[in-house]
Design an enzyme around this catalytic site. Sequence first.
Site, short mmCIF file in Angstrom:
data_model
loop_
_atom_site.label_atom_id
_atom_site.label_comp_id
_atom_site.label_asym_id
_atom_site.label_seq_id
_atom_site.Cartn_x
_atom_site.Cartn_y
_atom_site.Cartn_z
N ASP A 19 -0.05 15.30 5.94
CA ASP A 19 -0.84 14.36 5.17
C ASP A 19 -2.22 14.99 4.99
O ASP A 19 -2.58 15.92 5.73
CB ASP A 19 -0.94 13.03 5.92
CG ASP A 19 -1.77 11.99 5.19
OD1 ASP A 19 -1.60 11.84 3.96
OD2 ASP A 19 -2.60 11.34 5.84
N ASP A 64 -5.76 13.20 4.02
CA ASP A 64 -6.88 12.44 4.56
C ASP A 64 -6.55 11.92 5.96
O ASP A 64 -5.57 11.22 6.15
CB ASP A 64 -7.24 11.28 3.64
CG ASP A 64 -7.61 11.74 2.23
OD1 ASP A 64 -8.07 12.89 2.09
OD2 ASP A 64 -7.43 10.95 1.28
N GLN A 88 -2.74 9.18 -3.32
CA GLN A 88 -4.06 9.25 -3.95
C GLN A 88 -4.22 8.12 -4.95
O GLN A 88 -4.37 8.33 -6.16
CB GLN A 88 -4.26 10.63 -4.60
CG GLN A 88 -4.37 11.76 -3.61
CD GLN A 88 -5.56 11.61 -2.68
OE1 GLN A 88 -6.66 11.25 -3.11
NE2 GLN A 88 -5.36 11.86 -1.39
N SER A 89 -4.21 6.89 -4.45
CA SER A 89 -4.30 5.71 -5.32
C SER A 89 -5.66 5.58 -5.98
O SER A 89 -5.82 4.80 -6.92
CB SER A 89 -3.97 4.44 -4.54
OG SER A 89 -4.97 4.18 -3.57
N CYS A 140 5.95 2.17 -7.12
CA CYS A 140 6.58 3.45 -7.46
C CYS A 140 7.45 3.92 -6.28
O CYS A 140 7.39 3.36 -5.20
CB CYS A 140 5.50 4.49 -7.75
SG CYS A 140 4.51 4.89 -6.29
#
Length: 180
Positions: free
Chosen positions: A7, A9, A52-53, A97
């Site tokens: 991952d 962040d 990455q919304s 999604c």
Amino acid sequence: MKLIILDRDGVINFDSDHFIKSPDEWKPIPGSLEAIGRLTREGWRVVVATNQSGLARGLFEMATLNAIHAKMHRAVAQAGGRIEAVFYCPHAADMNCGCRKPKPGLFTEIAARYSRDLNDVPAVGDSLRDLLAAATVGARPLLVRTGKGERTLAAGGMPDNTPVYSDLSEAVDHLLKAVA
């Protein structure tokens, strides 16, 4: 082929509840770049799977995400490492999604790109959604206490037998000793 999925962040760089919205806000967690360097030198292929919304929320543009990732790639290279690819979900949580972790879409994309199943491939994350996405495809989830890791550990609900490490550096130390 030795493959590891990270991952971004909270694992490689410091996380922010306000999102990482610019290259200036992207700051590596001490030891993470060197850990990726050690993996690279030992023949591991390192890939990143990240939600990455902020893109869907309009907090930053695609060009900014590319600039953040360019900074990350340069920093990793300066530490002797290489990130082969970054797989990201640009969608907000309410968009339903298949690629937003905890759904396994990013992981199935990685499996397709590398033409292999992900059974027992280590996947390092700091949140429950990282761990669940990994476990869904048979990868081996590893939790780090950095980022949201402490909160994730306290909340429970992790896949059985998920090892916990202080940070990416400690997780990599363990992995490299295990395959030596």
